[in-house]
Every structure is written in C-alpha cells, then in structure tokens.
Motif scaffolding. Sequence first.
Motif, PDB file in Angstrom:
ATOM      1  N   MET A 166      22.472  39.723 -50.981  1.00 37.59           N
ATOM      2  CA  MET A 166      21.365  40.237 -50.185  1.00 37.59           C
ATOM      3  C   MET A 166      20.093  40.208 -51.029  1.00 37.59           C
ATOM      4  N   GLU A 167      19.031  39.660 -50.490  1.00 36.31           N
ATOM      5  CA  GLU A 167      17.748  39.588 -51.191  1.00 36.31           C
ATOM      6  C   GLU A 167      16.807  40.631 -50.597  1.00 36.31           C
ATOM      7  N   VAL A 168      16.272  41.518 -51.458  1.00 34.39           N
ATOM      8  CA  VAL A 168      15.399  42.585 -50.967  1.00 34.39           C
ATOM      9  C   VAL A 168      14.094  42.620 -51.749  1.00 34.39           C
ATOM     10  N   ASN A 169      13.088  43.157 -51.101  1.00 33.73           N
ATOM     11  CA  ASN A 169      11.787  43.382 -51.723  1.00 33.73           C
ATOM     12  C   ASN A 169      11.772  44.823 -52.232  1.00 33.73           C
ATOM     13  N   PRO A 170      11.738  45.032 -53.558  1.00 35.08           N
ATOM     14  CA  PRO A 170      11.798  46.393 -54.076  1.00 35.08           C
ATOM     15  C   PRO A 170      10.519  47.203 -53.882  1.00 35.08           C
ATOM     16  N   LYS A 171       9.481  46.589 -53.333  1.00 34.60           N
ATOM     17  CA  LYS A 171       8.248  47.332 -53.081  1.00 34.60           C
ATOM     18  C   LYS A 171       8.392  48.227 -51.849  1.00 34.60           C
ATOM     19  N   SER A 172       9.489  48.063 -51.103  1.00 34.69           N
ATOM     20  CA  SER A 172       9.785  48.904 -49.937  1.00 34.69           C
ATOM     21  C   SER A 172      11.010  49.767 -50.244  1.00 34.69           C
ATOM     22  N   ILE A 173      10.823  51.072 -50.219  1.00 35.99           N
ATOM     23  CA  ILE A 173      11.917  52.010 -50.518  1.00 35.99           C
ATOM     24  C   ILE A 173      13.083  51.810 -49.556  1.00 35.99           C
ATOM     25  N   LEU A 174      12.786  51.733 -48.267  1.00 33.56           N
ATOM     26  CA  LEU A 174      13.854  51.638 -47.270  1.00 33.56           C
ATOM     27  C   LEU A 174      14.626  50.329 -47.382  1.00 33.56           C
ATOM     28  N   ILE A 175      13.908  49.241 -47.607  1.00 31.92           N
ATOM     29  CA  ILE A 175      14.592  47.950 -47.757  1.00 31.92           C
ATOM     30  C   ILE A 175      15.446  47.966 -49.018  1.00 31.92           C
ATOM     31  N   LEU A 176      14.915  48.538 -50.099  1.00 29.85           N
ATOM     32  CA  LEU A 176      15.656  48.623 -51.354  1.00 29.85           C
ATOM     33  C   LEU A 176      16.934  49.446 -51.168  1.00 29.85           C
ATOM     34  N   MET A 177      16.824  50.583 -50.484  1.00 32.76           N
ATOM     35  CA  MET A 177      17.999  51.426 -50.259  1.00 32.76           C
ATOM     36  C   MET A 177      19.023  50.752 -49.341  1.00 32.76           C
ATOM     37  N   SER A 178      18.549  49.880 -48.452  1.00 34.65           N
ATOM     38  CA  SER A 178      19.464  49.201 -47.523  1.00 34.65           C
ATOM     39  C   SER A 178      20.419  48.254 -48.243  1.00 34.65           C
ATOM     40  N   ALA A 179      20.103  47.895 -49.488  1.00 36.60           N
ATOM     41  CA  ALA A 179      20.971  46.995 -50.244  1.00 36.60           C
ATOM     42  C   ALA A 179      22.239  47.688 -50.717  1.00 36.60           C
TER      43      ALA A 179
END
Length: 88
Positions: free
Chosen positions: A40-53
């Motif tokens: 899974m590739e995520v953008n760590p600048k977004s808290i919610l996207i980061l937590m979704s990983a």
Amino acid sequence: MVKEKITVVNKSGIHMRPATELSKLAAGLSSDIKIISGGMEVNPKSILILMSAGITKGTEIEVICEGETEEQDLKILLEAIAGGLGEE
C-alpha cells in the motif's frame, strides 16, 4: 528520488499520536513523500491516510522522497521513525 527501508519500532505501531507527529514533520518538508507498507502506498502528509495503512510494530516500510531536498528530507524522516516518533 531516494528511498530507504526502515522497521517501525513503536510498540503500538503508527497509531494516532505517532501518525500526527509524522504527518506534521512530512508536511513541513518540501519533497514529495510516499510510504509503502504491505504493497500500500500512502502520503504521510495526511494523518488519516497514514493511519489507514495499519502500520504495526515490526513492520518494514519504505520511505521515498523526491524533490530538491530529497536526501535531507529522507534523513529527517528516517531519524524520526527510528526514534519512535515521540514515543518510547
């Protein structure tokens, strides 16, 4: 583009507090940043996207930085992750 793998050391993984710290740190950097975990590739600048990983303790993640300050930014992020993102 520079990238490096690192293992998450936080005992609870990247939950709300460390995700907030990592997101704040990443948002202050000028590089385009991606974290890859379990395909899974995520953008760590977004808290919610980061937590979704769902990054847990012991997970090996890959941090990728691209931009004018990519080497410095990668070093900053890796040091913060290795340091537990403010947790013990």
